[in-house]
Design an enzyme around this catalytic site. Structure first.
Site, PDB file in Angstrom:
ATOM      1  N   HIS A  20      -6.744  15.317   5.632  1.00 40.92           N
ATOM      2  CA  HIS A  20      -5.717  15.268   5.221  1.00 40.92           C
ATOM      3  C   HIS A  20      -5.312  13.987   5.000  1.00 40.92           C
ATOM      4  O   HIS A  20      -6.325  13.180   5.245  1.00 40.92           O
ATOM      5  CB  HIS A  20      -4.988  15.476   6.780  1.00 40.92           C
ATOM      6  CG  HIS A  20      -5.853  14.980   8.121  1.00 40.92           C
ATOM      7  ND1 HIS A  20      -5.494  13.325   7.514  1.00 40.92           N
ATOM      8  CD2 HIS A  20      -6.215  14.808   8.983  1.00 40.92           C
ATOM      9  CE1 HIS A  20      -5.516  12.489   9.273  1.00 40.92           C
ATOM     10  NE2 HIS A  20      -7.129  13.584   9.615  1.00 40.92           N
ATOM     11  N   ASN A  21      -4.551  13.333   4.012  1.00 40.18           N
ATOM     12  CA  ASN A  21      -4.561  11.875   3.889  1.00 40.18           C
ATOM     13  C   ASN A  21      -5.797  11.204   2.706  1.00 40.18           C
ATOM     14  O   ASN A  21      -5.407  10.248   2.104  1.00 40.18           O
ATOM     15  CB  ASN A  21      -4.181  10.999   4.751  1.00 40.18           C
ATOM     16  CG  ASN A  21      -2.955  11.884   5.590  1.00 40.18           C
ATOM     17  OD1 ASN A  21      -2.683  12.286   6.780  1.00 40.18           O
ATOM     18  ND2 ASN A  21      -1.777  10.939   4.976  1.00 40.18           N
TER      19      ASN A  21
END
Length: 348
Positions: free
Chosen positions: A238-239
């Protein structure tokens, strides 16, 4: 059967022929196995011995390289020329347009012209499939997801809700775009899931191999930059933000919120901790373990990752350590220095 003469192939790759322009060629093969009707190539000088051993009808070579017997085509880039030959003899599969009767498509989804939606595909509400895209079979496109024009999703690819795939993107079998990021918080002795409400954005001209996973952001975006190529079995958390025109080999893993610059090269099974920044043009050998920020242009190997030349010297020294230890102990004995192992020290 597709065929081409050596003269025609020379024009196709913009090269210079040394040999018979009328020779008929019907395929491509490695130097070791090619026969007189096939094309091969030599891009690395360390394999030059194969040039004299090969039975290939024509070999694509760099400028200044010749065969003592047999035909060759001189090119500025023999590997690029070989790719052109591969494309000529092995054109991409052609899919028609239209929707297979077993596909399930929401009435609220938007399907542009010249799209192919194959068997078993599911397209949810408010999703949009761009012009000329190909969903080969068993693809899942979530609510409000976007597939750009000219993209190809091979069987079993899932693009989950709200995620965006750019134009001319190719995603191979089994890859998941937009699964939840790995986020949990400890609360009263139990893990509580942190909602993953961000998205994944894949820019144009990206290619992603089979069975890779690209997690949605906790908030905001996980982003894959234009032209980046990702191998099979890669995990992107994520991210994460990956720059433009990177290459990432199989089984690499990039932890959450790490930023990879443009034109980076990542070897197989390399691992990156979270929340670090990797500069443009850096490169990492296979199984590198990267735990800190890396400046632009650095070349690192090993775990923990070190400058590549230092790592090579350390690896070369490792086999000599047992003998060096024996020599040190002999010196200690001559000098009357007591030598104790860590275990012996702990017993005292």
């Amino acid at each position: 059967m597709t065929s081409i003469t050596a003269g025609q192939l020379t024009k196709l790759v913009n090269g210079k022929l040394f040999g018979d322009g009328d020779r008929e060629l019907i395929g491509v093969a490695p130097l070791e196995t090619a026969d007189r009707s096939e094309v091969s190539f030599l891009a690395n000088a360390k394999y030059a011995r194969l040039l004299e051993e090969t039975q290939a009808g024509v070999v694509l070579v760099a400028q200044g390289i010749r065969r003592s017997t047999g035909d060759c085509i001189e090119t500025l880039d023999p590997y690029a020329a070989f790719v052109m030959a591969l494309e000529f003899f092995n054109p991409a599969p052609v899919f028609g347009t239209g929707i297979h009767p077993t596909a399930i498509i929401s009435e609220e989804a938007a399907i542009d012209e010249d799209v192919y939606v194959g068997p078993g595909c599911i397209i949810e509400s408010s999703a949009r499939i761009g012009k000329g895209s190909r969903l080969i079979a068993m693809n899942y496109i979530g609510q409000n997801a976007r597939i750009g024009a000219g993209s190809i999703l091979h069987p079993g690819v899932h693009v989950r809700h709200d995620c965006e795939v750019g134009e001319r993107v190719t995603i191979h079998c089994g890859t998941i775009v937009g699964s939840d990021g790995f986020g949990f918080a400890m609360e009263s002795g139990r893990f509580r899931k942190i909602p993953q409400v961000g998205i994944v954005v894949i820019e144009s001209d990206v290619e992603i191999g089979a069975n890779s996973t690209i997690d949605r952001a906790t908030m905001g975006e996980t982003r894959i930059g234009e032209g980046t190529k990702i191998d099979n079995l890669v995990q992107i958390a994520h991210n994460v933000r990956i720059g433009k025109h990177c290459v990432i080999a199989a089984q690499a893993g990039i932890s959450g919120s790490t930023q990879i610059g443009d034109y980076c090269r990542i070897g197989g099974q390399a691992g990156f901790v979270g929340h670090i920044r990797i500069g443009d043009g850096s490169a990492f050998g296979a199984q590198s373990g990267v735990a800190t920020d890396v400046a632009a242009g650095e070349i690192l190997s090993g775990s923990p990752a070190r400058p590549h030349n230092l790592w090579k010297r350390m690896e070369a020294a490792l086999p000599r350590l047992p003998e060096l230890l024996r020599r040190v102990r002999r010196i200690e004995e001559r000098l009357g220095i007591e030598h104790r192992t860590n275990e012996e020290k702990s017993e005292r």
